[in-house]
Scaffold this motif. Sequence first.
Motif, PDB file in Angstrom:
ATOM      1  N   VAL A  21       0.842  -1.200   0.000  1.00  0.00           N
ATOM      2  CA  VAL A  21       0.000   0.000   0.000  1.00  0.00           C
ATOM      3  C   VAL A  21       0.878   1.252   0.000  1.00  0.00           C
ATOM      4  O   VAL A  21       0.658   2.195  -0.766  1.00  0.00           O
ATOM      5  N   GLU A  22       1.930   1.225   0.824  1.00  0.00           N
ATOM      6  CA  GLU A  22       2.835   2.383   0.905  1.00  0.00           C
ATOM      7  C   GLU A  22       3.493   2.633  -0.451  1.00  0.00           C
ATOM      8  O   GLU A  22       3.592   3.771  -0.901  1.00  0.00           O
ATOM      9  N   ILE A  23       3.930   1.552  -1.083  1.00  0.00           N
ATOM     10  CA  ILE A  23       4.586   1.679  -2.392  1.00  0.00           C
ATOM     11  C   ILE A  23       3.605   2.305  -3.391  1.00  0.00           C
ATOM     12  O   ILE A  23       3.940   3.257  -4.106  1.00  0.00           O
ATOM     13  N   SER A  24       2.389   1.780  -3.395  1.00  0.00           N
ATOM     14  CA  SER A  24       1.389   2.295  -4.336  1.00  0.00           C
ATOM     15  C   SER A  24       1.124   3.765  -4.086  1.00  0.00           C
ATOM     16  O   SER A  24       1.032   4.563  -5.028  1.00  0.00           O
ATOM     17  N   LYS A  25       1.000   4.125  -2.799  1.00  0.00           N
ATOM     18  CA  LYS A  25       0.730   5.527  -2.459  1.00  0.00           C
ATOM     19  C   LYS A  25       1.799   6.436  -3.046  1.00  0.00           C
ATOM     20  O   LYS A  25       1.509   7.464  -3.652  1.00  0.00           O
ATOM     21  N   ILE A  26       3.050   6.049  -2.864  1.00  0.00           N
ATOM     22  CA  ILE A  26       4.171   6.869  -3.335  1.00  0.00           C
ATOM     23  C   ILE A  26       4.108   7.005  -4.860  1.00  0.00           C
ATOM     24  O   ILE A  26       4.224   8.094  -5.421  1.00  0.00           O
ATOM     25  N   LEU A  27       3.886   5.856  -5.510  1.00  0.00           N
ATOM     26  CA  LEU A  27       3.929   5.873  -6.969  1.00  0.00           C
ATOM     27  C   LEU A  27       2.768   6.671  -7.563  1.00  0.00           C
ATOM     28  O   LEU A  27       2.947   7.486  -8.462  1.00  0.00           O
ATOM     29  N   TYR A  28       1.576   6.413  -7.042  1.00  0.00           N
ATOM     30  CA  TYR A  28       0.418   7.134  -7.569  1.00  0.00           C
ATOM     31  C   TYR A  28       0.483   8.625  -7.230  1.00  0.00           C
ATOM     32  O   TYR A  28      -0.105   9.454  -7.906  1.00  0.00           O
ATOM     33  N   GLY A  29       1.206   8.920  -6.170  1.00  0.00           N
ATOM     34  CA  GLY A  29       1.270  10.340  -5.752  1.00  0.00           C
ATOM     35  C   GLY A  29       2.322  11.134  -6.481  1.00  0.00           C
ATOM     36  O   GLY A  29       2.469  12.327  -6.257  1.00  0.00           O
ATOM     37  N   THR A  30       3.096  10.468  -7.332  1.00  0.00           N
ATOM     38  CA  THR A  30       4.167  11.189  -8.034  1.00  0.00           C
ATOM     39  C   THR A  30       3.609  11.804  -9.315  1.00  0.00           C
ATOM     40  O   THR A  30       2.880  11.147 -10.062  1.00  0.00           O
ATOM     41  N   GLN A  31       3.997  13.026  -9.549  1.00  0.00           N
ATOM     42  CA  GLN A  31       3.469  13.724 -10.733  1.00  0.00           C
ATOM     43  C   GLN A  31       4.132  13.231 -12.008  1.00  0.00           C
ATOM     44  O   GLN A  31       5.274  12.786 -11.984  1.00  0.00           O
ATOM     45  N   GLY A  32       3.408  13.331 -13.078  1.00  0.00           N
ATOM     46  CA  GLY A  32       3.970  13.005 -14.390  1.00  0.00           C
ATOM     47  C   GLY A  32       3.945  11.532 -14.720  1.00  0.00           C
ATOM     48  O   GLY A  32       4.467  11.094 -15.747  1.00  0.00           O
ATOM     49  N   ILE A  33       3.327  10.734 -13.865  1.00  0.00           N
ATOM     50  CA  ILE A  33       3.310   9.287 -14.124  1.00  0.00           C
ATOM     51  C   ILE A  33       2.083   8.923 -14.947  1.00  0.00           C
ATOM     52  O   ILE A  33       0.966   9.336 -14.639  1.00  0.00           O
ATOM     53  N   PHE A  34       2.327   8.161 -15.994  1.00  0.00           N
ATOM     54  CA  PHE A  34       1.251   7.806 -16.906  1.00  0.00           C
ATOM     55  C   PHE A  34       0.562   6.510 -16.480  1.00  0.00           C
ATOM     56  O   PHE A  34      -0.638   6.380 -16.497  1.00  0.00           O
ATOM     57  N   ARG A  35       1.357   5.516 -16.053  1.00  0.00           N
ATOM     58  CA  ARG A  35       0.780   4.236 -15.641  1.00  0.00           C
ATOM     59  C   ARG A  35       1.630   3.607 -14.536  1.00  0.00           C
ATOM     60  O   ARG A  35       2.855   3.767 -14.520  1.00  0.00           O
ATOM     61  N   VAL A  36       0.925   2.915 -13.645  1.00  0.00           N
ATOM     62  CA  VAL A  36       1.649   2.253 -12.548  1.00  0.00           C
ATOM     63  C   VAL A  36       1.191   0.796 -12.475  1.00  0.00           C
ATOM     64  O   VAL A  36       0.019   0.500 -12.606  1.00  0.00           O
TER      65      VAL A  36
END
Lengths: 301, 958
Positions: B260-275
Amino acid sequence: MSSFYIQCKDVVKIYKAGGIKTIALRGLNLNIKEGEMRAIVGPSGSGKTTLLNIIGAMDKPDAGEVIVDGEDITKYSEKEIHEYRLKKVGFVFQFFNLIPTLTAIENVELPMILLGKPREERRKRAIELLKRMGLGDKIHRKPGQLSGGEQQRVAIAVALANDPPLILADEPTGELDTATSRQIALLFQELHREMNKTMIIVTHDLSIAMYTEKISRMEDGKIIMDVTPAEMEAYVLSPSKTEEIVARLEARKRDLMKEIAKLEADYKSGMINTEVFVSKYIELKGIIERIDEELKKYTLT
Amino acid sequence: MSINLSTKLLRGKSKIIALSLILIMLSTSLVVSILLTADYLTYASAKEKYLSLPVDYYATITFANKPYQSQYRSIQSHLSSVKDVTAVHYMYDSYLYKVDINDTTRNRVYRIEEIGSIILGFDFSDSYWKQQIILENNSRYPTDFNEIILDVSLAEWMNISIGDKLHIKRYDASGEYMDNVTVVGFFKPGEFLSYHLKNVEEMIYWGVFITNIQTAMSIMGSLYTTPVFQFRYHVWVNRDKVVNAWDEVTTMKNINAIQVEISKILYGTQGIFRVDVKSPLRETMIDYFKSAKEYGSQLVFIVVLVLVFVALATLIGGELSVETRRREFGLLKIRGSKPSILSRIISIEWFIIGLLGGFLGFVISPIIGYLITFVVSPSYAIEYSFFNVVIPVMQHYFITSIVIGLALTILSVILPSRRVAQIRPLEAIREYLESEELSVKAINRKVNFALVLIGAYFLGDFILGLPIINDILSFSHSSGASILINLAEILYFIEITIMPLLAPFIIAMGLVNIIVSFSDQLTGVFRLIVKPLTGKGSIVAARNFARKPLRTSLIIFMLTFTIIANLTLGSGIATVKNHIIVDTKMKVGADIKVEIYSLRPFDFLNRTIVTPITKYSGVKYVTRGFIEAFSGPYLLGKIHIVALDPIYFKTDYFKDAYLAGVSAKDAYNLLLDNYTIINYAAGKNYNLSMNSIISIRDPLHPSVTVVNYKIGGYYKFLPGVFDNMLTPQIGSGIYAVVNLETIWSILEEKYVVVVPDKTFLFIELENGASAEQVAANIRSLLNEYQIDGKVFVLKNEIDRMLHKEFSGALLSLYETGLLFSSTLIALVIFVSITISIIERRRELALLRVRGFMRNMVSKMLLGEAVLVMIVSLVISVPLSILMISSWVSGTTMVLPYLQKYLQVTGGVVYPPEWALFVLPLDVISYLLVILIIFALSYIIPYRFISKKPLPEEVRIYH
């Protein structure tokens, strides 16, 4: 050739248990004629049973000769002993004479099976013997379903199964009440007359010994007198002798009582365990009971 | 008062105490040690599983636009700060489609569009990546812009050298793009990279280009139409802290929290198209806990089995404890003890023994567990200290141990305390009369008949496929009464779960008691049975059969139970083992099999590696083979050519039975004469008779016939050729075996390009040759020629499969559980019979007085033992066979792995070695040992007591 059927010459038997030597027979001599019915009496530990065991080839003496029917049985091999027990001797013990899982008739048949007698013959003889013992209607019962007296009758039938010339009985009435004991003694007497067997009956009960032809009294591993029942009666009735015997028996009883008291004290204090206590207690009580019975006979007269 | 008396009585009973205590202690420790061993193996297998993972989590993020260096580095730093995360590494990862590689040095162009290729960019300042990329000689990492290193096999295929300049030319809808790069080295993928390519990318690429991130992004950055700026983050956690092998809830909570923590960080980063976040750790642990639960239920079965064994043993122990002390209790009764006090004394004694036995069992269980792991544990398990693993969890079993100790003693006490109350003092003291309660009348025949009927119903219904219970179910449902439905459902549940195991034992128990209760009537039969052995003593031996009915029943039941348990489980295990071994043999097909994955799979055809292998000491035959799909006539679809050296049919691994209509020798000659032998199922499916012609066509040009083959015969199995031994039967296609040498020359002659589905070598060794040594030589040979291949040694494969199929050491646990508990039973039987014989010493002496010789008595006792054994065997063997057949035909939930294998084969043809069930020779020899011990336990004690003077024995009171 000697005219005696059984001859014991200077027989010595020493037991060693726990480093302690006990001399059971001290150069014993005994002669019994063929067809004689002999009682051997004496106090506990006098060597009666040891003598019987040696004559029955259940035990070997340390010295001396035991000649039965002209042969020294002490020199027998294992095979000869087996043959001797099977054909020449019939045993009757104080108790536990029978195989508990076999019926009365099977118990009687067993020695005949071992001798290889045909089925029909042995069955016929077993039934005859049991009928003779007054048990014709109980031939299919197991020992547990018979009374003590009945069991002993079956045991006598077993002893007679192979028609041995010699019957050895070790305290055959030891576990029976007075009336039954008399019946068994009478039965022995009748059988002796009918079948002319040589019989040796070891007993501490003088009243049973009186049914025999001759009584040998043993003390300390020796035969101290051979008397007829009539002579024995006269001897027992002699007041000085009676007093002497009673005094000796009572002294022995007192010693035994002291031993029991000490045993109980030891048990309570934890010096000995239950197993030792129980077996010793039963042994001592048994001896006292037999002394009491013997005393009764003297005091009654 | 009772306690005082009990302790006093116990004081003098050192032998009985020791015996009972040892019994309870061993029983308790056996159960606890099995649980501890299971814990240990659980821990070890969990650890093995997560230690073998190349990565715990990986996240793939795709930037919509070319990211700044600070962006992906910041993600790395955020991920590193998550609790329990120990390391985070990132890489750039993109696919290359439609690529031509232009070797400007030699002016050659390679098109690898068919195969696909991948470009990976690494931050070489992270030393971790250097470990994952193994450089070849004279190579270096591509740290400078436009530097690149290549997969060594790709480089060899393209004949590229270090220093060569390449143009990477890509095409897409918008046009052509070209990048100029310099080759600075060659590499082999390390453990992680192999995993990544095979599992993460889920494809196998021919061309892997490795460079630094800047170069990779520059190459891909020219492709504006596709957002391909992909970064993969590989997250490592502190596994020992995150995973608790015994606690699924905590483990999954920890794992999910990190995710969950990993997902939060990744989804919260700007400029990301897909995770895309994946957790191999989570998936592995879910699988692990699932299988652990499955094995847990089997473990419960083992423990229950062992408990039944030990319960039987303690029943006998309890019975003996009273029997040997009858005189003592008789005396206590004479002295005024009430039956209730005596029962209480017995109960207190056993309570003390149970408590102490349970405690001592608990104390010694780690030691026994340690010994068990030596017997059962697979190699990985002993890498972790047993005691370090189990000591911290031992506390959980303290109560269990005490409860087991006490439960066993309660069981032991039920019968004795009743018996003590019934003791007749005089008889007990004199012990020359058979007690009434011991007579066969004590056995209730009606109850036992009922037991047999109940058992027979469950077993019978199960074997017949549950017709009765299904009728009951339908009836209850049609009646609509919920109570009936519930009862029927419960009955159904019992019937399919526990009854397939229990029913035979219920029947056995009833039968044993009935036979014992009829022992008087059966004396004649018993006499006939024992007569050849005992001769004149047969009557005594036959009558003694039910001398102590209760004990006889227990002993026969114990023996019966041991035989049934050993035969059925042993047979189950032996059958599964056989299936795995046959399956593996059919998959490997030789002592050694080599599979070639190289880009140059045909090297061996030219004998570059075959010739050296034939020269290795111990090598008997080397057979080459490959499978390739060709086009066939329209109706037949694809025809798979299985090209083999004809010698294949002459190896020991090939049997006539694998063929239909021809012998192995014929097959050899047919191949030499350029016939084909096709799979039997295809022959049937397509109605292809002998001598019909099948034509093989060029896969790229289906109208062109390459060669025609005449069918010379059919095969059912081809050991080693297929992954699954059943493939040729259930597959719909044609798998035509042809002579490899001929087809190869035809293919070369006709310029037919083939990329075999599989290429392999089968190596058969001389007797006594070391497969390991030959395999090692082959591995180094492959290495020398830089051929990517895998060497399978049959023996190792069998071990591996057995280990895999039996989930670690479960099989060994079964076997060890059986062995230990059977040994315990053998011990108890030995002790109880020894005591029985000692109890009968006066009677045995009397037999000798009556004219029995010593040997006759021994033979008579042996006769008694044989009688008991025969009764046990008569009951147990048919029941075992019924039980096995119920497992084979039914669906028991008790032994899932047996169910998996012991199925009716449903018309599929199996190799003859694949038996439906196997008689377990090792178990039978073990049972024989138990039976010999059983027989000896009658004779040995007698040989000792018969040495004592006869008068002493005849007059003995006890």
